[in-house]
Design a protein around this motif. Sequence first.
Motif, PDB file in Angstrom:
ATOM      1  N   LEU A  30      42.839  19.995  32.235  1.00 50.14           N
ATOM      2  CA  LEU A  30      43.781  19.141  32.971  1.00 50.14           C
ATOM      3  C   LEU A  30      45.185  19.719  33.073  1.00 50.14           C
ATOM      4  O   LEU A  30      45.764  19.745  34.154  1.00 50.14           O
ATOM      5  N   PRO A  31      45.760  20.204  31.955  1.00 49.67           N
ATOM      6  CA  PRO A  31      47.121  20.753  32.066  1.00 49.67           C
ATOM      7  C   PRO A  31      47.199  21.907  33.057  1.00 49.67           C
ATOM      8  O   PRO A  31      48.198  22.029  33.786  1.00 49.67           O
ATOM      9  N   VAL A  32      46.182  22.703  33.129  1.00 49.79           N
ATOM     10  CA  VAL A  32      46.191  23.819  34.074  1.00 49.79           C
ATOM     11  C   VAL A  32      46.181  23.287  35.507  1.00 49.79           C
ATOM     12  O   VAL A  32      46.920  23.755  36.375  1.00 49.79           O
ATOM     13  N   LEU A  33      45.344  22.266  35.724  1.00 50.78           N
ATOM     14  CA  LEU A  33      45.276  21.685  37.068  1.00 50.78           C
ATOM     15  C   LEU A  33      46.627  21.090  37.451  1.00 50.78           C
ATOM     16  O   LEU A  33      47.089  21.233  38.587  1.00 50.78           O
ATOM     17  N   ARG A  34      47.274  20.454  36.479  1.00 50.54           N
ATOM     18  CA  ARG A  34      48.581  19.865  36.768  1.00 50.54           C
ATOM     19  C   ARG A  34      49.606  20.941  37.106  1.00 50.54           C
ATOM     20  O   ARG A  34      50.416  20.780  38.015  1.00 50.54           O
ATOM     21  N   ALA A  35      49.532  22.033  36.395  1.00 47.88           N
ATOM     22  CA  ALA A  35      50.475  23.120  36.660  1.00 47.88           C
ATOM     23  C   ALA A  35      50.276  23.658  38.080  1.00 47.88           C
ATOM     24  O   ALA A  35      51.244  23.914  38.806  1.00 47.88           O
ATOM     25  N   VAL A  36      49.033  23.812  38.481  1.00 49.73           N
ATOM     26  CA  VAL A  36      48.751  24.312  39.826  1.00 49.73           C
ATOM     27  C   VAL A  36      49.313  23.358  40.865  1.00 49.73           C
ATOM     28  O   VAL A  36      49.928  23.758  41.861  1.00 49.73           O
ATOM     29  N   PRO A  55      35.759  12.086  32.688  1.00 46.08           N
ATOM     30  CA  PRO A  55      36.140  11.217  33.802  1.00 46.08           C
ATOM     31  C   PRO A  55      37.284  11.755  34.644  1.00 46.08           C
ATOM     32  O   PRO A  55      37.220  11.707  35.871  1.00 46.08           O
ATOM     33  N   ALA A  56      38.324  12.275  34.012  1.00 45.35           N
ATOM     34  CA  ALA A  56      39.482  12.701  34.795  1.00 45.35           C
ATOM     35  C   ALA A  56      39.164  13.881  35.705  1.00 45.35           C
ATOM     36  O   ALA A  56      39.876  14.147  36.673  1.00 45.35           O
ATOM     37  N   LEU A  57      38.082  14.568  35.388  1.00 44.03           N
ATOM     38  CA  LEU A  57      37.745  15.736  36.194  1.00 44.03           C
ATOM     39  C   LEU A  57      37.004  15.337  37.477  1.00 44.03           C
ATOM     40  O   LEU A  57      37.060  16.032  38.493  1.00 44.03           O
ATOM     41  N   VAL A  58      36.329  14.199  37.393  1.00 43.32           N
ATOM     42  CA  VAL A  58      35.462  13.786  38.503  1.00 43.32           C
ATOM     43  C   VAL A  58      36.183  13.752  39.848  1.00 43.32           C
ATOM     44  O   VAL A  58      35.734  14.381  40.810  1.00 43.32           O
ATOM     45  N   PRO A  59      37.325  13.033  39.954  1.00 39.78           N
ATOM     46  CA  PRO A  59      37.959  12.998  41.275  1.00 39.78           C
ATOM     47  C   PRO A  59      38.455  14.367  41.731  1.00 39.78           C
ATOM     48  O   PRO A  59      38.485  14.661  42.928  1.00 39.78           O
ATOM     49  N   ARG A  60      38.799  15.210  40.800  1.00 41.01           N
ATOM     50  CA  ARG A  60      39.303  16.535  41.182  1.00 41.01           C
ATOM     51  C   ARG A  60      38.193  17.409  41.737  1.00 41.01           C
ATOM     52  O   ARG A  60      38.424  18.268  42.586  1.00 41.01           O
TER      53      ARG A  60
END
Lengths: 358, 358
Positions: free
Chosen positions: B266-272, B290-295
């Motif tokens: 998640l932190p990496v995705l947020r950084a991107v 769960p948090a990965l599902v929508p991404r």
Amino acid sequence: MRARVPPPARPVGIKDIARALGVSIGTVDRALHNKPGINPDTRRRVLDTAAALGYRPNLAARHLKSRTTIRISVQLPQEIALFWDSLRDGIREAAAPFEPTLQLEFRSNPRLGEGEVELFEQALASGVNGIIVAPGDPVALEPCIRQAARNNIPVICVVTDAPGTERLASVSADPFTVGSVAGELLSRFLPNGGDVAFFTGWLGTEDHAEKLRGFDASVNAVGRGVHVVAVVEAHDDERTGYRRALAVLDAHPDLKGIFVSTVNSLPVLRAVERKGRTGQIAIVTTDLFPALVPRIRQGQVAATIYQRPVTQGRHALQALYQFLLDGTKPPTRIKVVPHVVMRSNLDLLLERRSGETP
Amino acid sequence: MRARVPPPARPVGIKDIARALGVSIGTVDRALHNKPGINPDTRRRVLDTAAALGYRPNLAARHLKSRTTIRISVQLPQEIALFWDSLRDGIREAAAPFEPTLQLEFRSNPRLGEGEVELFEQALASGVNGIIVAPGDPVALEPCIRQAARNNIPVICVVTDAPGTERLASVSADPFTVGSVAGELLSRFLPNGGDVAFFTGWLGTEDHAEKLRGFDASVNAVGRGVHVVAVVEAHDDERTGYRRALAVLDAHPDLKGIFVSTVNSLPVLRAVERKGRTGQIAIVTTDLFPALVPRIRQGQVAATIYQRPVTQGRHALQALYQFLLDGTKPPTRIKVVPHVVMRSNLDLLLERRSGETP
DNA sequence: TTGAAAGCGGTACCAC
DNA sequence: GTGGTACCGCTTTCAA
């Protein structure tokens, strides 16, 4: 830190219930199994205390007494060996814990769709209790399945379905998903867009049509200029596949991707080779068989969608056995998540396959 | 068309053997189980006729008599719920046929690596027969595992391993393959080449190092100008992950791909996102929560490598149970083939997950 | 070194 | 309607 540990020890049995109520175990048994000849009031009380005590039947004991060996007939083709043997392994593996209350009988026809009806009739005549079958020709098999249903012999279809029949359930890699995964892979492999072709057997077959639907949906969803420019029916025939692949390659000199949605991928690969286009076209195939292995290793095939026969076999047997034992109805369609097999996980997959045999 | 059907009917039992030789069933039992106090000659004859008659032990009867309920302690974290619950489900599912001869005791610690030793000691003290554990801190756990080994309590590690200890076996998605699959996917997603970054926890952990090895091998094997320009240790910490991801993005304005080889994506995705580079970088992650599902659904994450907790749980339980029953030693490392999860098969996967709970 | 017999938990079938 | 009891196939114990 929570430690959840179950109540002390000894599982409660039928005679615990009997003792608690001051009745006999015979009465308890009648209540638990909805047998006739018991006061509805007594039944209630038994059921209530059973629930209260958290009674769980001891399966071992039950199997032991029920002298009735359940016989399940498994009817699958000989070819393609790797695939169908894997399926058989999955079935065997799942059946192992129930030995020898459960007996498997394997019947084989040479190829998918050939001699299925004979095997089916033979199984029915021999009085088996349940059937697992891969219907190559669902229409021909329909009367057989009807006959089985009349005799209360549950039938489970694996790999392919016989829709609209009285089969108990089908187990398969969800075809829409199979197509959809292939479509997504190809779209991702072609970030600059390009033309792709879809090969199938017969679009009349529900299974094959679903794969196309999934493929289309997925290619369009990603939507970066990937277009399905050809949909080819190869009728599961090598020559047809080869000829039509050549034609497609000629018609689309700029073709960038191919998905072969049946096991009939070799002729397509040969056609691509013949035209010298290997490496220029991203190819996704279906299933896994010996001849495909080196082509994946060399990179000619980017990925193959593996329908996981071992898992399908396991699910089929479990569903059928549960039904025969409890009457528990499985979902009409049991869907297996297909595997994406590429060069990088090919060895692990093959290794696992061979490791499971003992 | 061949029909292979087993011999008529009734399975041969221990007393069939006894009758055939004119000995008692006690003697047969002693022979079959290599028990002391039997004439080697008698044993031979018993074993021979057993083989000749095709004797297969009736598992139900065996479980029934062995009044010894086998108790297995399962020690797993609470977080991340979806993942560990899946693992628990797999274990439960595999244990079901052996109810209630086999009893599971679930013990939970809040997070991977926290309070593991306490749980382990507690389990040992309570006198369980076997242990399944996910060692977050293998070094701290080492004396515990040694203690268990001394007491003849077999231990199976799941998801992560405790290498160099006396554990009976480990079950995991082969880390080399996990890395390798991610590498191959990224290479294929970037046919024009480009720079990619690799995120991990600690390279000192064998597991994580293996993933990097696999990733490297695979990126270089495809070799179309894809280069690993950054290897980042995020120490399974959100803040560290975020900061370092920002730094990598700044240092490589032309970055085309990222693989996060731990669950800490998640932190990496947020950084991107923060850098406005979503869509310009192909991202592959690990596991599913769960948090990965929508991404995944939105396409920000192209694929995630799912380590299949349900399957790992099943294998762990089976191996442990077999060992406790027969003494059958499982392979030291049981490898599960990881799943490639993308938008197209996400729903099927989630659906199956929820369907398995009952 | 071997035999005989008592269970394990449920089911089925007697008799009351 | 209910209680009793003989099994199912195997393990275990005790006696010979």
